[in-house]
Design an enzyme around this catalytic site. Structure first.
Site, PDB file in Angstrom:
ATOM      1  N   SER A   9       1.271  -1.297  -0.405  1.00  0.00           N
ATOM      2  CA  SER A   9      -0.221  -0.287   0.398  1.00  0.00           C
ATOM      3  C   SER A   9       1.038   1.855   0.071  1.00  0.00           C
ATOM      4  O   SER A   9       1.997   1.524   0.619  1.00  0.00           O
ATOM      5  CB  SER A   9      -1.171  -0.601   1.469  1.00  0.00           C
ATOM      6  OG  SER A   9      -0.476  -0.012   2.821  1.00  0.00           O
ATOM      7  N   GLU A  11       1.046   5.622   0.603  1.00  0.00           N
ATOM      8  CA  GLU A  11       0.469   6.440   1.977  1.00  0.00           C
ATOM      9  C   GLU A  11       0.913   8.339   0.901  1.00  0.00           C
ATOM     10  O   GLU A  11       2.358   7.953   0.704  1.00  0.00           O
ATOM     11  CB  GLU A  11       1.200   6.959   2.995  1.00  0.00           C
ATOM     12  CG  GLU A  11       0.625   7.571   3.801  1.00  0.00           C
ATOM     13  CD  GLU A  11       1.765   8.231   4.885  1.00  0.00           C
ATOM     14  OE1 GLU A  11       1.396   7.367   5.799  1.00  0.00           O
ATOM     15  OE2 GLU A  11       2.404   9.159   5.319  1.00  0.00           O
ATOM     16  N   ASP A 103      -0.165  14.996  16.120  1.00  0.00           N
ATOM     17  CA  ASP A 103       1.176  16.117  16.957  1.00  0.00           C
ATOM     18  C   ASP A 103       0.308  17.705  16.802  1.00  0.00           C
ATOM     19  O   ASP A 103      -0.084  17.349  15.526  1.00  0.00           O
ATOM     20  CB  ASP A 103       2.491  16.004  16.295  1.00  0.00           C
ATOM     21  CG  ASP A 103       3.451  14.363  16.737  1.00  0.00           C
ATOM     22  OD1 ASP A 103       2.792  14.544  17.947  1.00  0.00           O
ATOM     23  OD2 ASP A 103       3.948  13.907  15.481  1.00  0.00           O
ATOM     24  N   PHE A 213      13.333  14.510   9.647  1.00  0.00           N
ATOM     25  CA  PHE A 213      12.380  13.540  10.300  1.00  0.00           C
ATOM     26  C   PHE A 213      12.193  12.426  10.936  1.00  0.00           C
ATOM     27  O   PHE A 213      11.559  12.346  12.288  1.00  0.00           O
ATOM     28  CB  PHE A 213      11.526  13.665   8.490  1.00  0.00           C
ATOM     29  CG  PHE A 213       9.980  13.177   9.098  1.00  0.00           C
ATOM     30  CD1 PHE A 213       8.977  13.495   9.239  1.00  0.00           C
ATOM     31  CD2 PHE A 213       9.420  11.405   8.263  1.00  0.00           C
ATOM     32  CE1 PHE A 213       7.637  13.015   9.667  1.00  0.00           C
ATOM     33  CE2 PHE A 213       8.305  11.383   8.006  1.00  0.00           C
ATOM     34  CZ  PHE A 213       7.306  11.755   9.034  1.00  0.00           C
ATOM     35  N   HIS A 263       3.594  -1.216   3.811  1.00  0.00           N
ATOM     36  CA  HIS A 263       3.300   0.499   3.564  1.00  0.00           C
ATOM     37  C   HIS A 263       4.445   1.382   3.424  1.00  0.00           C
ATOM     38  O   HIS A 263       4.980   1.870   4.084  1.00  0.00           O
ATOM     39  CB  HIS A 263       2.616   0.269   5.251  1.00  0.00           C
ATOM     40  CG  HIS A 263       1.882   1.961   4.169  1.00  0.00           C
ATOM     41  ND1 HIS A 263       0.281   1.707   4.157  1.00  0.00           N
ATOM     42  CD2 HIS A 263       1.943   3.061   5.623  1.00  0.00           C
ATOM     43  CE1 HIS A 263      -0.528   3.050   4.235  1.00  0.00           C
ATOM     44  NE2 HIS A 263       0.586   4.031   4.402  1.00  0.00           N
TER      45      HIS A 263
END
Ligand code: FAD
Length: 282
Positions: A9, A11, A103, A213, A263
């Site tokens: 999958s 994102e 967040d 990140f 994912h």
């Protein structure tokens, strides 16, 4: 020996401009040829991307029959706002959600009526019954704000017990951390065949963004990767090639260990994701 083929999958995050959206739709078309099980679309906490997330979800739903899984983050939102989204998604035929705490954007205060993802999972089950397949977040290297590793693992177990079906991990580059987490939740009574732990995989495209990140979300970049990324400096071609090899090896190891699904944090890009999926024969 032929290896099992995990589902895949992708994102996406919602884009800021019309031009960005057009590009994302083309990216969607190209990644869709790889037959993913679904695409997910992120949602900025406190509703910060609500309009853009809904817009992208609508466009992707119109474009193909591949299922779309909107993310829903609860911190800072009211139950009424979440209920409105659940009604909308249900009416639209959406059957899968990624349920998160989120967040809060800097400056925004107040946790809202649903301060943790566990509260959101319970609310979705109370409000919408079994309509949605619920994915939650899992952290092989511990969520950065967790009071302990043990507490964080119990939090994941509680999310499963409250009705989450599947968990997607934060990205990681150390396969052992994923395997450790899988064993740990199994020891706490979770059947990981019924409640799969999907590996969240971040292709390596750009060194400085990745390191920033990773530092903010508590993901570890092993020293051998950090050092080589530093050595490549501005040589983006070398970074992409090295990144491809590292992530390919990681996925191969995970597949050997029986990972149920992968994912991809696609970063809205075609090439790094497509190259990995094709090299893995998925
Ligand atoms: P939770 O499961 O609620 O956990 C958050 C923290 O609180 C953990 O440290 C946990 O141990 C702790 N905790 C839980 N319950 C309690 C309690 N009762 N008391 C004290 N501490 C507690 N963010 C977005 O804003 N939008 C997105 O679309 C998005 N998509 C994501 C997708 C994936 C697959 C992942 C892995 C992360 C995503 N995130 C997204 C980031 C995520 O929202 C952050 O990591 C957030 O800080 C935690 O969300 P969570 O759902 O894991 O929260």
């Amino acid at each position: 020996m032929s290896l099992h083929k995990p589902n895949i999958s992708f994102e996406f995050f919602p884009t800021q401009t019309d031009q960005g959206k057009e590009k994302l739709l083309t990216t969607f078309d190209e990644l869709n040829t790889l037959a993913p099980k679904y695409f997910s679309v992120t949602y900025g906490a406190g509703g910060s991307t609500r309009t853009r997330t809904l817009d992208i979800v609508d466009s992707l739903c119109e474009r193909s029959d591949t299922p779309i899984a909107p993310h829903l983050s609860c911190i800072g939102d009211s139950k009424a706002q979440i209920a409105e989204l659940l009604d909308r998604y249900k009416a639209q035929g959406i059957q899968r959600l990624v349920a998160l705490r989120g967040d809060l954007p800097s400056g925004q205060v107040g946790m809202g009526e649903l301060p943790f993802a566990l509260d959101l999972v319970k609310f979705i089950r109370d409000y919408s019954g079994d309509h949605f397949q619920i994915e939650v977040a899992a952290y092989p290297e511990m969520h950065p704000q967790a009071r302990s590793f043990e507490f964080d693992i119990s939090n994941l177990v509680n999310k499963f017990n409250a009705g989450a079906n599947t968990a997607i991990t934060q990205f990681f580059y150390n396969a052992d951390s994923y395997l450790y987490l899988r064993d740990a939740v199994e020891k706490k009574g979770i059947d990981t065949e019924a409640h799969p732990l999907v590996a969240g995989i971040m292709p390596i495209i750009n060194a400085s963004n990745l390191i920033r990140f990773a530092d903010s979300c508590g993901a570890d970049i092993p020293r051998y990767i950090r050092r080589q990324l530093a050595d490549y400096g501005d040589d983006s071609k070398a970074i992409r090639q090295f990144g491809f090899e590292v992530v390919l090896q990681l996925c191969e190891r995970l597949i050997k260990e029986g990972v149920p699904a992968i994912h991809f944090y696609s970063m809205n890009k075609v090439q790094p994701n497509k190259r990995l999926v094709e090299a893995l024969g998925l």
